[in-house]
Design a protein around this motif. Structure first.
Motif, PDB file in Angstrom:
ATOM      1  N   ALA A 132       0.875  -1.271   0.038  1.00 66.32           N
ATOM      2  CA  ALA A 132       0.127  -0.096   0.086  1.00 66.32           C
ATOM      3  C   ALA A 132       0.813   1.457  -0.037  1.00 66.32           C
ATOM      4  N   ASP A 133       1.996   1.142   0.538  1.00 70.13           N
ATOM      5  CA  ASP A 133       2.941   2.179   0.553  1.00 70.13           C
ATOM      6  C   ASP A 133       4.052   2.312  -0.658  1.00 70.13           C
ATOM      7  N   MET A 134       3.952   1.384  -1.503  1.00 67.50           N
ATOM      8  CA  MET A 134       4.983   1.428  -2.621  1.00 67.50           C
ATOM      9  C   MET A 134       4.097   2.122  -3.874  1.00 67.50           C
ATOM     10  N   THR A 135       5.021   2.545  -4.704  1.00 64.29           N
ATOM     11  CA  THR A 135       4.592   3.105  -6.087  1.00 64.29           C
ATOM     12  C   THR A 135       4.450   1.935  -7.077  1.00 64.29           C
ATOM     13  N   PRO A 136       3.555   2.025  -8.091  1.00 60.83           N
ATOM     14  CA  PRO A 136       3.465   0.999  -9.014  1.00 60.83           C
ATOM     15  C   PRO A 136       4.726   0.632  -9.648  1.00 60.83           C
ATOM     16  N   GLN A 137       5.632   1.531  -9.854  1.00 68.20           N
ATOM     17  CA  GLN A 137       6.883   1.204 -10.272  1.00 68.20           C
ATOM     18  C   GLN A 137       7.682   0.268  -9.189  1.00 68.20           C
ATOM     19  N   GLU A 138       7.551   0.658  -7.938  1.00 69.46           N
ATOM     20  CA  GLU A 138       8.264  -0.241  -6.848  1.00 69.46           C
ATOM     21  C   GLU A 138       7.801  -1.627  -7.029  1.00 69.46           C
TER      22      GLU A 138
END
Length: 115
Positions: A67-73
């Protein structure tokens, strides 16, 4: 140390309590230290110092959830998991080529499916 007379104490008139002066107590403790134990005291102090490498408890909770990550991550993490799965599969094929049994339970990956 008080009973032995190594730490001085004071009595007030008509009081059964003993009173201590902080500086006198500290000085008495310093004077009573055994010099042969200096090396052990230094070793204990060094052990109590914080190690530069973080322990498992230091990094607990420092990993981001999805939930805290970007789509790229998330995509990068997915690619890393696929890369690890391919390495596991390559190691399995090498072991089978060398004569290992496929019936063994060692081929189960710790990487969850669909990651």
């Amino acid at each position: 140390m008080v009973k032995d007379g190594r730490i001085p104490h004071h009595n007030k008139p008509n009081s059964p309590k003993k009173f201590f002066k902080y500086d006198e107590v500290l000085q008495s403790i310093e004077n009573s230290k055994d010099p042969t134990r200096d090396a052990q005291r230094e070793a204990n102090a060094k052990k109590r110092e914080k190690d530069e490498t973080p322990s498992l408890m230091d990094v607990a909770g420092s990993y981001a959830s999805a939930a805290d990550m970007t789509p790229q991550e998330i995509e990068n993490q997915h690619k890393e998991a696929q890369k690890l799965q391919a390495e596991v599969e390559a190691a399995k094929q090498e072991a089978l080529a060398a004569g290992a049994s496929e019936d063994e339970n060692i081929w189960k990956s710790s990487i969850p499916e669909g990651t």
